[in-house]
Motif scaffolding. Structure first.
Motif, mmCIF file in Angstrom:
data_model
loop_
_atom_site.group_PDB
_atom_site.id
_atom_site.type_symbol
_atom_site.label_atom_id
_atom_site.label_comp_id
_atom_site.label_asym_id
_atom_site.label_seq_id
_atom_site.Cartn_x
_atom_site.Cartn_y
_atom_site.Cartn_z
ATOM 1 N N HIS A 39 -6.535 1.999 7.343
ATOM 2 C CA HIS A 39 -6.548 1.075 6.055
ATOM 3 C C HIS A 39 -6.756 1.731 4.650
ATOM 4 O O HIS A 39 -5.997 1.189 3.776
ATOM 5 C CB HIS A 39 -7.819 0.057 6.389
ATOM 6 N N LYS A 40 -7.363 2.606 4.623
ATOM 7 C CA LYS A 40 -7.454 3.436 3.151
ATOM 8 C C LYS A 40 -6.115 3.843 3.070
ATOM 9 O O LYS A 40 -5.495 3.858 1.975
ATOM 10 C CB LYS A 40 -8.422 4.323 3.278
ATOM 11 N N ALA A 41 -5.324 4.553 4.110
ATOM 12 C CA ALA A 41 -4.002 5.080 4.008
ATOM 13 C C ALA A 41 -2.972 3.938 3.423
ATOM 14 O O ALA A 41 -1.997 4.112 2.387
ATOM 15 C CB ALA A 41 -3.324 5.885 4.988
ATOM 16 N N GLN A 42 -3.205 2.737 4.112
ATOM 17 C CA GLN A 42 -2.143 1.656 3.719
ATOM 18 C C GLN A 42 -2.336 1.433 2.157
ATOM 19 O O GLN A 42 -1.396 0.935 1.412
ATOM 20 C CB GLN A 42 -2.323 0.607 4.719
ATOM 21 N N LYS A 43 -3.611 1.489 1.561
ATOM 22 C CA LYS A 43 -3.751 0.879 0.331
ATOM 23 C C LYS A 43 -3.258 1.514 -0.454
ATOM 24 O O LYS A 43 -2.655 1.468 -1.390
ATOM 25 C CB LYS A 43 -5.309 0.689 0.119
ATOM 26 N N ASN A 44 -3.400 3.068 -0.236
ATOM 27 C CA ASN A 44 -2.868 4.241 -1.284
ATOM 28 C C ASN A 44 -1.407 4.116 -0.947
ATOM 29 O O ASN A 44 -0.698 4.349 -2.064
ATOM 30 C CB ASN A 44 -3.185 5.486 -0.676
ATOM 31 N N ALA A 45 -0.767 3.719 0.007
ATOM 32 C CA ALA A 45 0.822 3.564 0.149
ATOM 33 C C ALA A 45 1.346 2.483 -0.715
ATOM 34 O O ALA A 45 2.443 2.731 -1.324
ATOM 35 C CB ALA A 45 0.986 3.553 1.621
ATOM 36 N N THR A 81 0.721 2.013 -3.603
ATOM 37 C CA THR A 81 0.929 2.290 -4.866
ATOM 38 C C THR A 81 2.395 3.072 -4.972
ATOM 39 O O THR A 81 2.719 3.535 -6.158
ATOM 40 C CB THR A 81 -0.191 3.298 -5.347
ATOM 41 N N GLY A 82 3.114 3.346 -3.934
ATOM 42 C CA GLY A 82 4.299 4.258 -3.886
ATOM 43 C C GLY A 82 4.190 5.747 -3.660
ATOM 44 O O GLY A 82 5.062 6.433 -3.784
ATOM 45 N N ASP A 83 2.924 5.964 -3.274
ATOM 46 C CA ASP A 83 2.594 7.382 -3.077
ATOM 47 C C ASP A 83 3.375 7.690 -1.705
ATOM 48 O O ASP A 83 2.897 7.169 -0.609
ATOM 49 C CB ASP A 83 1.171 7.693 -2.866
ATOM 50 N N LYS A 84 4.377 8.728 -1.470
ATOM 51 C CA LYS A 84 5.088 9.103 -0.597
ATOM 52 C C LYS A 84 4.205 9.661 0.591
ATOM 53 O O LYS A 84 4.450 9.611 1.628
ATOM 54 C CB LYS A 84 6.200 9.962 -0.820
ATOM 55 N N ASP A 85 3.214 10.672 0.145
ATOM 56 C CA ASP A 85 2.385 11.291 1.049
ATOM 57 C C ASP A 85 1.541 10.323 1.917
ATOM 58 O O ASP A 85 1.355 10.450 3.085
ATOM 59 C CB ASP A 85 1.596 12.265 0.390
ATOM 60 N N ALA A 86 1.094 9.530 1.143
ATOM 61 C CA ALA A 86 0.351 8.394 1.858
ATOM 62 C C ALA A 86 1.217 7.356 2.649
ATOM 63 O O ALA A 86 0.563 6.917 3.819
ATOM 64 C CB ALA A 86 -0.289 7.323 0.486
ATOM 65 N N LYS A 87 2.369 7.149 2.378
ATOM 66 C CA LYS A 87 3.198 6.439 3.480
ATOM 67 C C LYS A 87 3.374 7.250 4.636
ATOM 68 O O LYS A 87 3.392 6.511 5.874
ATOM 69 C CB LYS A 87 4.621 6.125 2.753
#
Length: 362
Positions: free
Chosen positions: A143-149, A151-157
Motif C-alpha cells: 500500500h505504501k509502495a503504491q502511494k509512492n508509485a 508520484t511517478g517514482d520509477k523505483d517505487a513502481k
C-alpha cells in the motif's frame, strides 16, 4: 553474517546450538566467545590451516568464525501470535540464512508437539508460518509502495511489481526464495524487503545414533524435499555431538572412532552453513599467526584487505598471493617466489577461496 537456527520445539535445536557454541570442535587456540545467551560464535574447521602451519611455523592458528543465533521454537499459529509470536519473527528477519533443524528420530521420552514424528509435516509447518508472516508484511508494504508509485517514482513502481510477484507466490503457498532477479536493482529491492522465506535454508536432520550417516527413511524424505528446492541436508545426532563437545581431544578422537566417524558432524555442518551464506576464506600467515579471514564470494582484493583493517582497503596498493597447493609443492614462500608462483594482483583482482595473501598498502 549470521545464520539462525529454527525448528519446532523438542527437535533438538537448543542441544545442537549448545554443542556448536561450546567450541568443542575447536582446539585451545581457537578464539570463542558467547555474545549473548542465544548468540554464539562458532569456528569453521578448515584442514588447510594445519597444512599452512606445517610449513610456516606460527604461535597461533585462528579459524574463520560463523555467527549463529538460536531462535525460539516455532509453533503452529506463530504468525498469529501463538508461542513467542513476533519475537521469533524479529530474530529471523535479522539473520542472513536459516538452519532448519528437523527431527528424524523417534523417542517416547521426548514428546513431539504434533504427537508424532513426521519431518515433512514439520518442515511445512515452519514454512507455512513464515509464509503467512511474509504475506502480512507484503500486504502492509504494498500500500505504501503504491502511494509512492503514483508520484511517478520509477523505483517505487518497480517495488510494487516485485511486491505483487512476492504476494502471488506466497498466496499460492510458495516461499519467496525461488524468486531470483538478474538485474542488481531488482535484486536489491527484494533483499531490502527482508522477507523470511527469501533466505537460503540448510536442513539439519537430527538423527539417532544408529543412523549417523542419515540413511534412514525419515532422512531420505528430507533429502528429497531439499533436492526439490535445490537445497542441502546435513545429518547430525545432536545428542552425540553434545557428548563429544564435552570431551578432551584424545577422548573425542576415541569416541569418534568407536562410532565410525572421522570428525564431529558439527564440523561439516559449520562448513555447510558457511557455504550457504555465500562465504569463503583466504589466509594470512606469519610468525605470530596463521589465520583464516571471512569474505563474501566475489570480493575483490581491496575488500578482502579491508576485513583486516579499513585502512588496508583505503590505502591498497597490491596483493601478493599464492595457493596452499603451491606451499605444499614448494614448502616455503621463498621457493614459491623463486619459482614464479607468487602472483601480484591489483585492485580488480577477485579473491579465490584459499588464497594465501600479503597486502601492500599506504
Amino acid at each position: 553474517m549470521e545464520a539462525g537456527i529454527v525448528g519446532l520445539p523438542n527437535v533438538g535445536k537448543s542441544t545442537l546450538f549448545n554443542a556448536l557454541t561450546s567450541a568443542g570442535i575447536a582446539s585451545e587456540n581457537y578464539p570463542f566467545c558467547t555474545i549473548e545467551p542465544n548468540v554464539g560464535a562458532v569456528p569453521v574447521p578448515d584442514p588447510r590451516l594445519e597444512t599452512i602451519q606445517s610449513f610456516i611455523k606460527t604461535q597461533k592458528v585462528i579459524p574463520a568464525i560463523l555467527q549463529l543465533v538460536d531462535i525460539a521454537g516455532i509453533v503452529r499459529g506463530a504468525s498469529e501470535g501463538e508461542g513467542l509470536g513476533n519475537q521469533f519473527l524479529t530474530h529471523i528477519r535479522n539473520v542472513d540464512a536459516i538452519l532448519h533443524v528437523v527431527r528424524c528420530f523417534d523417542d517416547p521420552d521426548i514428546i513431539h508437539v504434533e504427537g508424532s514424528v513426521d519431518p515433512i509435516r514439520d518442515i511445512e509447518t515452519i514454512d507455512t508460518e513464515l509464509m503467512l508472516a511474509d504475506l502480512q508484511s507484503v500486504e502492509q508494504q504494498i500500500h505504501k509502495a503504491q502511494k509512492n508509485a503514483r508520484t511517478g517514482d520509477k523505483d517505487a513502481k518497480r517495488k510494487v511489481e516485485i511486491l505483487q510477484e512476492c504476494h502471488d507466490r506466497l498466496a499460492a503457498g510458495t516461499p519467496v526464495r525461488g524468486l531470483v532477479y538478474d538485474d542488481p536493482a531488482s535484486a536489491k529491492i527484494l533483499r531490502e524487503l527482508q522477507l523470511l522465506t527469501s533466505k537460503s535454508v540448510l536442513y539439519i536432520a537430527n538423527v539417532e545414533e544408529d543412523d549417523l550417516l542419515g540413511e534412514g527413511e525419515l532422512v531420505k524424505r528430507v533429502r528429497e524435499r531439499a533436492a526439490a528446492e535445490q537445497g542441502e541436508v546435513v545429518a547430525v545426532c545432536a545428542r552425540l555431538e553434545a557428548e563429544l563437545s564435552e570431551l578432551d581431544e584424545a577422548d573425542r578422537a576415541e569416541m569418534l572412532e568407536s562410532v565410525g566417524l572421522t570428525e564431529p558432524a558439527l564440523a561439516s555442518l559449520a562448513r555447510a552453513a558457511y557455504k550457504l551464506l555465500g562465504l569463503q576464506s583466504y589466509f594470512t600467515a606469519g610468525e605470530k599467526e596463521v589465520r583464516a579471514w571471512t569474505i563474501p564470494v566475489g570480493a575483490t582484493a581491496p575488500q578482502a584487505a579491508g576485513v583486516i583493517h579499513t585502512d588496508f582497503e583505503k590505502g591498497f596498493i597490491r596483493c601478493e598471493t599464492y595457493s596452499v597447493d603451491d606451499l605444499v609443492a614448494l614448502h616455503t614462500e621463498k621457493a614459491i617466489r623463486e619459482a614464479g608462483k607468487m602472483r601480484v594482483e591489483g585492485k580488480a583482482y577477485v579473491m579465490r577461496d584459499g588464497d594465501v595473501c600479503h597486502f601492500l598498502f599506504n
